[in-house]
Design a protein around this motif. Sequence first.
Motif, PDB file in Angstrom:
ATOM      1  N   LEU A   1       5.133  -3.908   4.437  1.00 40.03           N
ATOM      2  CA  LEU A   1       5.792  -5.257   3.997  1.00 40.03           C
ATOM      3  C   LEU A   1       5.218  -6.494   4.795  1.00 40.03           C
ATOM      4  CD1 LEU A   1       9.526  -4.477   3.688  1.00 40.03           C
ATOM      5  CD2 LEU A   1       8.145  -5.388   1.891  1.00 40.03           C
ATOM      6  N   GLU A   2       4.996  -6.391   6.155  1.00 39.89           N
ATOM      7  CA  GLU A   2       4.248  -7.460   6.901  1.00 39.89           C
ATOM      8  C   GLU A   2       2.946  -7.771   6.421  1.00 39.89           C
ATOM      9  OE1 GLU A   2       6.435  -7.240  11.181  1.00 39.89           O
ATOM     10  OE2 GLU A   2       4.523  -6.228  10.995  1.00 39.89           O
ATOM     11  N   ASN A   3       2.222  -6.889   6.174  1.00 43.00           N
ATOM     12  CA  ASN A   3       0.740  -6.835   5.400  1.00 43.00           C
ATOM     13  C   ASN A   3       0.878  -7.824   4.237  1.00 43.00           C
ATOM     14  OD1 ASN A   3      -0.465  -5.890   7.865  1.00 43.00           O
ATOM     15  ND2 ASN A   3      -0.537  -4.061   6.899  1.00 43.00           N
TER      16      ASN A   3
ATOM     17  N   LYS B   1       0.908  -1.121   0.123  1.00 39.34           N
ATOM     18  CA  LYS B   1      -0.114  -0.137  -0.071  1.00 39.34           C
ATOM     19  C   LYS B   1       0.967   1.426  -0.030  1.00 39.34           C
ATOM     20  CE  LYS B   1      -3.998  -2.282   0.672  1.00 39.34           C
ATOM     21  NZ  LYS B   1      -4.168  -3.193  -0.637  1.00 39.34           N
ATOM     22  N   LEU B   2       1.788   1.253   0.915  1.00 34.32           N
ATOM     23  CA  LEU B   2       2.598   2.417   0.994  1.00 34.32           C
ATOM     24  C   LEU B   2       3.669   2.540   0.021  1.00 34.32           C
ATOM     25  CD1 LEU B   2       3.485   4.972   2.846  1.00 34.32           C
ATOM     26  CD2 LEU B   2       4.951   3.554   4.228  1.00 34.32           C
ATOM     27  N   ILE B   3       4.291   1.214  -0.108  1.00 34.84           N
ATOM     28  CA  ILE B   3       5.537   1.331  -1.112  1.00 34.84           C
ATOM     29  C   ILE B   3       5.007   1.097  -2.510  1.00 34.84           C
ATOM     30  CG2 ILE B   3       7.459  -0.274  -1.770  1.00 34.84           C
ATOM     31  CD1 ILE B   3       7.387  -1.263   1.233  1.00 34.84           C
ATOM     32  N   LYS B   4       5.234   1.688  -3.282  1.00 33.52           N
ATOM     33  CA  LYS B   4       4.870   1.599  -4.853  1.00 33.52           C
ATOM     34  C   LYS B   4       5.621   0.929  -5.628  1.00 33.52           C
ATOM     35  CE  LYS B   4       1.994   4.976  -3.644  1.00 33.52           C
ATOM     36  NZ  LYS B   4       0.885   4.701  -3.172  1.00 33.52           N
TER      37      LYS B   4
ATOM     38  N   GLU C   1       8.980   2.322  10.403  1.00 35.39           N
ATOM     39  CA  GLU C   1       7.686   1.340  10.908  1.00 35.39           C
ATOM     40  C   GLU C   1       6.478   1.410   9.929  1.00 35.39           C
ATOM     41  OE1 GLU C   1       7.824  -0.254  13.797  1.00 35.39           O
ATOM     42  OE2 GLU C   1       9.921   0.339  13.958  1.00 35.39           O
ATOM     43  N   ASP C   2       6.230   2.198   9.345  1.00 41.50           N
ATOM     44  CA  ASP C   2       5.249   2.230   8.209  1.00 41.50           C
ATOM     45  C   ASP C   2       5.619   1.385   7.173  1.00 41.50           C
ATOM     46  OD1 ASP C   2       3.738   4.084   9.715  1.00 41.50           O
ATOM     47  OD2 ASP C   2       4.191   5.882   8.576  1.00 41.50           O
ATOM     48  N   LEU C   3       6.804   1.287   6.818  1.00 43.60           N
ATOM     49  CA  LEU C   3       7.277   0.670   5.707  1.00 43.60           C
ATOM     50  C   LEU C   3       7.418  -1.075   6.229  1.00 43.60           C
ATOM     51  CD1 LEU C   3      10.513   2.682   4.355  1.00 43.60           C
ATOM     52  CD2 LEU C   3       8.357   2.252   3.364  1.00 43.60           C
TER      53      LEU C   3
ATOM     54  N   LEU D   1      10.142   2.361  -3.484  1.00 44.39           N
ATOM     55  CA  LEU D   1       9.583   1.359  -4.581  1.00 44.39           C
ATOM     56  C   LEU D   1       9.906  -0.048  -4.677  1.00 44.39           C
ATOM     57  CD1 LEU D   1      10.889   4.044  -7.229  1.00 44.39           C
ATOM     58  CD2 LEU D   1       8.665   3.799  -6.476  1.00 44.39           C
ATOM     59  N   ALA D   2       9.231  -0.761  -5.100  1.00 39.17           N
ATOM     60  CA  ALA D   2       9.501  -2.409  -5.171  1.00 39.17           C
ATOM     61  C   ALA D   2       9.216  -2.653  -6.667  1.00 39.17           C
ATOM     62  CB  ALA D   2       8.413  -3.025  -4.400  1.00 39.17           C
TER      63      ALA D   2
END
Length: 98
Positions: free
Chosen positions: A93-95, A36-39, A87-89, A50-51
């Motif tokens: 990733l965990e989700n 969601k956060l990581i584009k 922490e947001d990143l 970015l991923a």
Amino acid sequence: SSAYKNASKQFSLGGAILTFTMEDKAKAYLVLNQLKLIKRGTNIQDNKSLAIAPYHTIYAEFSDEAKKEYLLHEGMIRLSVGIEDSEDLIEDLENALC
């Protein structure tokens, strides 16, 4: 290794790239689609995280032999860490990995 030497030179001013491998292409894209956060990105020179799946993008035109030589796997994900809160990143990733 030469990859370590290159990375040390390229990141001498800071930055981080993580690479991890899922079981296969389907799982890698499932994870990428859950972020969601990581584009999802096609470049790694941004201040946002970015991923990308390098096997199918950056190295798409390389031969199977060359991909093997570069230790690439079809389930690989490359994450370029940006300036977002760590922490947001981690939560993103965990989700995505669940």
